[in-house]
Design an enzyme around this catalytic site. Structure first.
Site, PDB file in Angstrom:
ATOM      1  N   LYS A  77       0.795  -1.418  -0.159  1.00 22.03           N
ATOM      2  CA  LYS A  77       0.434  -0.286  -0.026  1.00 22.03           C
ATOM      3  C   LYS A  77       0.949   1.627   0.164  1.00 22.03           C
ATOM      4  O   LYS A  77       1.520   0.817   0.683  1.00 22.03           O
ATOM      5  CB  LYS A  77      -0.881   0.040   1.379  1.00 22.03           C
ATOM      6  CG  LYS A  77      -2.227   1.191   1.639  1.00 22.03           C
ATOM      7  CD  LYS A  77      -2.934   1.123   1.936  1.00 22.03           C
ATOM      8  CE  LYS A  77      -4.076   2.338   2.277  1.00 22.03           C
ATOM      9  NZ  LYS A  77      -5.024   2.007   3.298  1.00 22.03           N
ATOM     10  N   SER A 152      -9.617   2.362   3.047  1.00 24.02           N
ATOM     11  CA  SER A 152      -8.511   2.576   2.159  1.00 24.02           C
ATOM     12  C   SER A 152      -7.999   2.128   1.303  1.00 24.02           C
ATOM     13  O   SER A 152      -7.425   2.558  -0.084  1.00 24.02           O
ATOM     14  CB  SER A 152      -8.579   4.594   2.390  1.00 24.02           C
ATOM     15  OG  SER A 152      -7.422   3.403   3.620  1.00 24.02           O
ATOM     16  N   SER A 176      -9.880   0.126   6.780  1.00 24.74           N
ATOM     17  CA  SER A 176      -9.536   0.201   5.188  1.00 24.74           C
ATOM     18  C   SER A 176      -8.923  -1.670   4.811  1.00 24.74           C
ATOM     19  O   SER A 176      -8.440  -1.481   3.832  1.00 24.74           O
ATOM     20  CB  SER A 176      -8.589   1.070   5.237  1.00 24.74           C
ATOM     21  OG  SER A 176      -9.461   2.252   5.371  1.00 24.74           O
TER      22      SER A 176
HETATM   23  N1  GLN Z   1     -13.064   4.771   5.954  1.00 22.75           N
HETATM   24  C1  GLN Z   1     -13.072   5.092   7.379  1.00 22.75           C
HETATM   25  C2  GLN Z   1     -11.947   6.832   7.496  1.00 22.75           C
HETATM   26  O1  GLN Z   1     -12.820   7.324   6.482  1.00 22.75           O
HETATM   27  C3  GLN Z   1     -12.404   4.489   7.825  1.00 22.75           C
HETATM   28  C4  GLN Z   1     -10.381   4.369   6.699  1.00 22.75           C
HETATM   29  C5  GLN Z   1      -9.203   3.194   7.551  1.00 22.75           C
HETATM   30  O2  GLN Z   1      -9.134   2.600   7.603  1.00 22.75           O
HETATM   31  N2  GLN Z   1      -8.323   4.201   7.371  1.00 22.75           N
HETATM   32  O3  GLN Z   1     -11.416   7.266   8.178  1.00 22.75           O
END
Ligand code: GLN
Length: 490
Positions: A77, A152, A176
């Site tokens: 990532k 994400s 995410s």
């Molecule tokens: N969707 C959540 C956010 O936007 C979690 C994102 C994540 O786990 N990095 O904060």
């Protein structure tokens, strides 16, 4: 076809010498070349570096050195710093940032002899549930390219689903790893907070962020998690706790396992078709000897509001380092220092990132700290207590990973509340620091559905065992999106 094999099958072939790491790496590079223009999983492909690492892995293998991961390529990532390679974190702010060092996770996987194929797309600074907020454009879901892969870590999940990589790293602050794994029909595990070093992983909300693998199966996740877990003196929040051999526990019997089903995870907002396939998966567990217990996590409805105070508060502080001075984007011709700060940040951060910085700064400001930040911290404790109570009664908790299957690109991008609700079942356990995973169950209308399993702190081994037993009995994790699986003779 090499790309349909499990990590342990690939590893056996590599160890025997019937397959070389160079061949395997080239095979995946060819697949990336062929399909990534459609899917946009990669922000950067590091072909030359990958092949060089593969050659070194082949030397290790020939000498009988290394471990079960040696020679297997992977995707990282783009939140992990990779020495000499652009690390952009989905943002224009870091588009020109070449990391001068490796994150601990990257360092550990390099040391295993895993060639890095490239850096995977993500929502900007890991804020999002669809990968649409990336500066590099949205990643597409391989099951339906008009839909999002989740986020994400959408690049990681889509790349594994389309088998452009055998395995990928990802991170999970509020869902995410699990949410994109669910929407792309792959398996992902978010470890206990502190289980994996955060050093060199670009910070979003430091008291939540945690790294873990996304792969085709629990068995594959077990191998990678074992390689990245463990104490790191460079991360003061990493915990000294033995790393078990996750693979060794995969076949433990589930006879007598107590599974808690939280009432709150099966209520309003859950697509009935998802409820039905989740219930079918739970029936499979009953057939394996598990016992079902209805439980309650009464503060579930407070998880999203608490998270959206705390995570922005932490991000407003973490992202203050991007000021146009030290590294990253700097605006052209600043008039003075303030102008440089303001325009550099104004021009390089996307809308969602700015929204969160503003919300977080507000929540932390002197007059509002007690009303928002402190209150949210108290709710965080209540949510954590809910789980402590639940784990007095049950061994694991199960439910859906997401309330719906993959939504259409653009469907929620102008409605941030409905985007936030995509994490309704995943976010609470980040508040509590607990480990959780998602694995594919039966698809609904051709779109994958994820079963979420939650365990107590440091019980990743149990999660992997429980997931693996299901994957031994069913073939949902072997389903692959046909459009990307053709022709290879591998
Ligand atoms: N969707 C959540 C956010 O936007 C979690 C994102 C994540 O786990 N990095 O904060």
């Amino acid at each position: 076809m090499m790309h349909t094999k499990s990590l342990s099958e690939l590893s056996t072939a590599l160890q025997k010498g019937s397959l070389s790491s160079v061949e395997l790496t080239q095979h995946y590079l060819d697949r990336i070349e062929k399909y990534d223009s459609v899917l946009n999983c990669f922000v950067t492909v590091t072909a030359e570096q990958a092949l060089n690492s593969a050659k070194q892995a082949d030397v290790m293998l020939a000498k009988g050195e290394g471990n079960a991961l040696t020679g297997i390529p992977l995707g990282q990532k783009d939140i992990f710093c990779t020495n000499g390679v652009r690390t952009a974190c989905g943002s224009k702010m870091l588009d020109n940032f070449i990391a001068p060092y490796n994150a601990t996770v990257v360092e550990k996987l390099n040391a295993c002899g895993m060639p890095m194929l490239g850096k995977l797309n993500m929502d900007e600074f890991a804020m999002g549930s669809s990968t649409e907020s990336s500066f590099y454009g949205a990643t597409k879901n391989p099951w339906d390219t008009a839909r999002v892969p989740g986020g994400s870590s959408g690049g990681s999940a889509a790349a594994v689903a389309a088998r452009l990589v055998p395995i990928a790293t990802a991170t999970d602050t509020g869902g995410s790893i699990r949410q994109p794994a669910a929407l792309c029909g792959v398996t992902g595990i978010k470890p206990t907070y502190g289980r994996v070093s955060r050093w060199g992983m670009i910070a979003y909300a430091s008291s939540f962020d945690q790294a873990g693998p996304i792969a085709a199966s629990a068995e594959d996740c077990a191998l990678l998690l074992g390689a990245i877990a463990g104490f790191d003196e460079k991360d003061s929040t990493s915990i000294e706790h033995d790393v078990p051999n996750y693979t060794a526990g995969l076949n433990d019997s589930l006879q007598g396992l107590k599974i808690g089903l939280p009432r709150e995870y099966f209520g309003e907002g859950l697509d009935p078709a998802i409820a039905s396939v989740i219930n079918a998966a739970i029936d499979s567990y009953k057939a394996m000897g598990a016992e079902i217990v209805e439980i309650s996590l009464p503060n579930t409805h407070l998880a999203i509001p608490a998270y959206y105070v705390l995570a922005p508060a932490e991000c407003s502080s973490n992202l203050s380092r991007f000021d146009g001075v030290r590294y990253g984007y700097r605006c052209k011709n600043p008039e003075n220092l303030d102008d440089m700060y303001m325009r550099s940040r104004g021009e390089a951060f996307g809308e969602e990132v700015k929204r969160r910085i503003m919300v977080g700064t507000y929540a932390l400001s002197a007059g509002y700290y007690d009303a928002y930040y402190l209150k949210a911290q108290k709710i965080r404790r209540l949510i954590s207590d809910d789980f402590t109570q639940a784990f007095k009664q049950v061994d694991v908790i199960m439910g859906p990973t997401t309330p719906t299957t993959a939504f259409k690109l653009g469907e929620k991008s102008n409605d941030n509340i409905s985007m936030y609700l995509a994490d309704i079942y995943t976010i609470a356990l980040n508040l509590a620091g607990l480990p959780g995973m998602s694995l594919p169950v039966e698809a609904v209308a051709g779109l994958p559905v994820g079963l979420q399993i939650i365990a107590n702190h440091f019980e990743e081994g149990k999660l992997l065992n429980v997931a693996h037993q299901y994957q031994q009995q069913t073939a949902w994790h072997q389903q692959m999106p046909a459009a990307f699986m053709d022709i290879d003779k591998g």
